[in-house]
Scaffold this active site. Structure first.
Site, short mmCIF file in Angstrom:
data_model
loop_
_atom_site.label_atom_id
_atom_site.label_comp_id
_atom_site.label_asym_id
_atom_site.label_seq_id
_atom_site.Cartn_x
_atom_site.Cartn_y
_atom_site.Cartn_z
N PRO A 2 0.83 -1.22 0.00
CG PRO A 2 -0.88 -1.62 1.53
CD PRO A 2 0.45 -2.16 1.06
CE1 TYR A 3 6.31 5.20 1.65
CE2 TYR A 3 7.50 3.42 0.58
CZ TYR A 3 7.44 4.73 1.02
OH TYR A 3 8.51 5.57 0.81
#
Ligand code: NAD
Ligand code: UGA
Length: 332
Positions: free
Chosen positions: A160-161
């Protein structure tokens, strides 16, 4: 080891803004810019008056009149007043870290890395700020076959980062393409290390384990490789990105060679003179096996190449860590 001579390109910068200035890379960048003759407005939501890490990171700048700190959250603060008369915005504010981006913290990643960046870029366009240098990430490449990643490769973010960093980068480039938008350089930093590295990161933890005798948690088999980049090299590339005459697009900023985590552990042990005891753990989701930077564009566009190898960079990092913490000491 310093590259900050009288010819350093920071001398060409009059007034600049650094977001994320209380962080690891932002504090080093701000200090190098001030040393190079620039006036710096640093913006960060961490308050150096009350927050220990921010205070330590900004200690060298506390008495420098060329540095002014603004404690503000870019999600809701007025941005334009800080940008007036600035030549360059170095946008490093963001929520970093691959593994903690799964789960409930994702909203914070999305807010700081994407929504706040949109606010910053809108403000830049409104006041006609000419250049934005934004901190992107090697993580946008995702899993590779081990070959060097080129900026034209198709991004395949695996966490997700990394998705937020790719969105941030693309958002900046979209703003750059708009009439009146700034020119943008998106620096894809590869795992930066050195004094003041974030305490969640591996080299910091390995050196700390060697210095204290505490155990080191190792995720996976330790054969994962990173193109570790020394902070001073990352800063030099970042300043160069602020002063080159024309620019658009992503540029890799890597250390010039890869090393495995097991190699890092060996270097940390030999620098300190103490074996590191490992707690072995499962590989973490989103971690890639290898990062490796192709540096052709960095050389061509920025006139930059890394100078500090892993062993000497880790030695400098270890010496600062040991000197700042009297309880830590070299075993031999
Ligand atoms: P850091 O956490 O030390 O610094 C980031 C700073 O941004 C922090 O001080 C934080 O308070 C500030 N910040 C976050 N959200 C903010 C907001 N909404 N408003 C104001 N300030 C805010 O991280 P770092 O390691 O110095 O990384 C800096 C940048 O470089 C990040 O964007 C990160 O994604 C990117 N990056 C870092 C690395 C690395 O190896 N350290 C590699 C690739 C990319
Ligand atoms: C780093 C930064 O943390 C990210 O913010 C950045 O975007 C990224 O570099 C990048 O290059 O773009 P990472 O490569 O995961 O991310 O760096 P570390 O956090 O130092 O981790 C390196 C490796 O060490 C990973 O495989 C991780 O799983 C491992 N590790 C980390 C451990 O085994 N134990 C730990 O305690 C910490």
């Amino acid at each position: 080891m310093s590259q900050h001579t009288a010819e350093h390109p920071a001398f060409a910068l009059r007034r600049v803004v650094v977001t994320g200035s209380a962080g690891f890379i932002g504090s080093h960048l701000s200090h190098a810019l001030v040393r190079g003759g620039a006036r710096v407005v640093g913006v960060d939501r961490r308050d150096p008056g009350t927050e220990a890490v921010a205070s330590a990171n900004l200690a060298e700048l506390r008495d420098r009149p060329e540095y002014v700190h603004v404690t503000a959250d870019l999600l809701d603060c007025p941005i334009e007043p800080m940008l007036i008369d600035a030549d360059v915005l170095f946008h490093l504010a963001g929520v970093p870290g691959v593994r903690s981006s799964w789960g409930p913290r994702f909203g914070d990643y999305l807010a700081s890395n994407v929504l706040a960046t949109h606010r910053v870029l809108e403000a830049c366009a409104r006041i006609g700020l000419p250049r934005v240098v934004v901190a992107s990430s090697s993580s946008v490449y995702g899993s590779t076959d081990g070959a060097a990643s080129v900026e034209t490769d198709r991004p395949q973010p695996a966490s997700p980062y990394a998705v937020t960093k790719l969105a941030e980068e693309q958002l900046c480039l979209a703003h750059a393409g708009k009439r009146g938008g700034p020119s943008v350089v998106a620096l894809r930093y590869f795992t930066v290390y050195g004094p003041r590295q974030r305490s969640d990161m591996f080299i910091h933890r390995a050196l700390q384990a060697a210095l204290t005798g505490q155990r080191l948690r190792l995720y996976g088999d330790g054969h994962q490789r990173r193109d570790f980049t020394y902070i001073e090299d990352a800063v030099t590339a970042t300043i160069a990105a602020g002063v080159i005459p024309t620019a658009h697009g992503p540029v890799n900023v890597g250390g010039g060679a890869t090393a495995s985590l097991l190699e890092v552990i060996n270097i940390a042990s030999s620098l300190v003179g103490r074996d590191i005891q490992l707690d072995r753990d499962l590989a973490r989701s989103g971690d890639v096996i290898t990062t490796r930077a192709d540096l052709g564009r960095a050389h061509e566009a920025l006139g930059w190449q890394p100078r500090v190898g892993l062993h000497s960079g880790m030695r400098a990092h270890m010496e600062v860590l040991a000197s700042q913490h009297p309880s830590l000491s070299r075993a031999a």
